[in-house]
Design a protein around this motif. Structure first.
Motif, PDB file in Angstrom:
ATOM      1  N   UNK A 135       0.813  -1.206   0.000  1.00  0.00           N
ATOM      2  CA  UNK A 135       0.000   0.000   0.000  1.00  0.00           C
ATOM      3  C   UNK A 135       0.848   1.257   0.000  1.00  0.00           C
ATOM      4  N   UNK A 136       2.125   1.166   0.420  1.00  0.00           N
ATOM      5  CA  UNK A 136       2.997   2.333   0.277  1.00  0.00           C
ATOM      6  C   UNK A 136       3.044   2.772  -1.177  1.00  0.00           C
ATOM      7  N   UNK A 137       3.065   1.803  -2.077  1.00  0.00           N
ATOM      8  CA  UNK A 137       3.060   2.114  -3.505  1.00  0.00           C
ATOM      9  C   UNK A 137       1.769   2.819  -3.890  1.00  0.00           C
ATOM     10  N   UNK A 138       0.639   2.305  -3.381  1.00  0.00           N
ATOM     11  CA  UNK A 138      -0.652   2.897  -3.719  1.00  0.00           C
ATOM     12  C   UNK A 138      -0.735   4.333  -3.245  1.00  0.00           C
ATOM     13  N   UNK A 139      -0.308   4.600  -2.014  1.00  0.00           N
ATOM     14  CA  UNK A 139      -0.426   5.955  -1.500  1.00  0.00           C
ATOM     15  C   UNK A 139       0.571   6.906  -2.147  1.00  0.00           C
ATOM     16  N   UNK A 255      -4.493   3.410 -12.576  1.00  0.00           N
ATOM     17  CA  UNK A 255      -3.224   4.063 -12.266  1.00  0.00           C
ATOM     18  C   UNK A 255      -2.402   3.232 -11.289  1.00  0.00           C
ATOM     19  N   UNK A 256      -3.073   2.586 -10.337  1.00  0.00           N
ATOM     20  CA  UNK A 256      -2.365   1.699  -9.404  1.00  0.00           C
ATOM     21  C   UNK A 256      -1.695   0.565 -10.165  1.00  0.00           C
ATOM     22  N   UNK A 257      -2.407  -0.031 -11.094  1.00  0.00           N
ATOM     23  CA  UNK A 257      -1.834  -1.139 -11.874  1.00  0.00           C
ATOM     24  C   UNK A 257      -0.674  -0.658 -12.736  1.00  0.00           C
ATOM     25  N   UNK A 258      -0.803   0.536 -13.320  1.00  0.00           N
ATOM     26  CA  UNK A 258       0.290   1.077 -14.133  1.00  0.00           C
ATOM     27  C   UNK A 258       1.536   1.306 -13.283  1.00  0.00           C
ATOM     28  N   UNK A 263       7.005  -0.631 -11.502  1.00  0.00           N
ATOM     29  CA  UNK A 263       7.927  -1.060 -10.449  1.00  0.00           C
ATOM     30  C   UNK A 263       8.234  -2.553 -10.518  1.00  0.00           C
ATOM     31  N   UNK A 264       7.752  -3.199 -11.599  1.00  0.00           N
ATOM     32  CA  UNK A 264       8.037  -4.608 -11.776  1.00  0.00           C
ATOM     33  C   UNK A 264       7.213  -5.532 -10.908  1.00  0.00           C
TER      34      UNK A 264
END
Length: 323
Positions: A135-139, A255-258, A263-264
């Motif tokens: 979730x760090x990535x999501x935020x 956008x989350x999926x992109x 980030x691999x």
């Protein structure tokens, strides 16, 4: 399925990440359920997850849009409007209606709901990756993408709203100059159709003309026209809320999926997006034809759609399939 533990762990942090001024809009998704709004007629448990989240966010945007328009209508001075109509200057009419001010109030009312839709969509998208995306990535995504996207989307919407209102103004002034309606009647109609689409405004005008042709007393005809225009505004606000919330939620998910792909964390060669229609009595032919269609992470679906929604009031979403 339950979301990954990290999804649950970081939900409470979303307000800090969006900033203090957006904290209310960034509360956890469950806080947006409005049980006092009778217009949520669906059994939410039967809806796809993204559609269910959007349905909980819709009432706030609907009320915000409707309130901004009603305030603008109340502020429109009929005498000034009538004089602007009399001289036939569209710019003066727009100024008397404060079209720009109304559009900016609508933008402000929509912004927090759109940000909430983006955040909710990102959560749903993260949950569908089966724990692959922290979730760090999501935020981080929300910080860097959501505010800019919301600003661009609200600006685009306001531009369309303003142009639609200008079309209504031109049409009604033209009818007045042609002798179809007197100056004061035109001024009242301009006020009462503020915020509606040109088609809706035309419907309200035709309703008022029919009442006059039937010999309905002036005062009664005016009250009935105002009630009819109010019903049209409620429908307009509902369509705006449904469409814009679904658009922002789907954008947040996409956008989350992109970001995850960049980030691999998602392998584009082994991941497909699947179009998901809401299968009930409101399903239309466009969405039914798209249901189950697949596309790559950055490809397009049949018909050239980059992602849902496909049209106003569309309740489609997308999911992931791993090869």
């Amino acid at each position: 399925d339950a979301p990954p533990a990290r999804v649950t762990q970081h939900r409470a942090d979303r307000g800090n990440l969006l900033g203090e001024h957006e904290r209310e809009a960034a509360e956890r998704v469950d806080g947006f359920i409005d049980f006092g709004d009778a217009r949520i007629a669906d059994d939410l448990g039967d809806l796809p997850e993204l559609v269910r989240v959007a349905a909980r966010l819709e009432p706030r945007m609907r009320r915000g849009f409707e309130h901004a328009v009603l305030v603008a209508r109340d502020r429109a001075a009929l005498e000034r409007l009538a004089e602007a109509v009399r001289i036939g200057r569209a710019a003066e009419v727009e100024s008397a209606l404060n079209v720009i001010g109304m559009a900016e109030d609508v933008r402000a009312a929509m912004r927090s709901s759109i940000l909430a839709g983006l955040a909710a969509g990102a959560e749903v998208g993260a949950g569908q990756t089966a724990g692959a995306v922290a979730m760090e990535t999501a935020f981080d995504l929300i910080n860097r993408h959501a505010v800019e996207w919301a600003a661009n989307r609200t600006a685009e919407f306001v531009t369309g709203l303003t142009e639609a209102q200008r079309e209504v103004v031109r049409d009604l002034i033209g009818q007045s100059l042609a002798g179809d309606r007197d100056v004061r009647a035109t001024a009242r109609l301009l006020r009462d159709t503020l915020g509606l689409t040109p088609r809706q405004a035309g419907t309200v005008g035709a309703f008022r003309t029919r009442l006059a042709a039937e010999g309905v007393a002036e005062d009664l005809a005016e009250r009935r026209t105002q009630r009819y225009a109010a019903a049209q505004l409620r429908q307009r606000a509902l369509t705006v809320a449904r469409t814009e919330i679904m658009d922002s939620a789907n954008e947040g998910q996409q956008a989350l999926w992109a970001e995850a792909r960049g980030q691999g964390l998602l392998d584009p060669a082994k991941t497909r997006r699947v179009w998901r229609a809401t299968d009930d009595d409101r399903l239309d032919e466009i969405c039914e034809a798209l249901d189950g269609e697949e596309a790559t992470l950055d490809g397009t679906f049949k018909g050239g759609f980059a992602r849902p929604p496909a049209h106003p009031n569309c309740r489609c979403s997308a999911g992931l399939r791993f090869l």
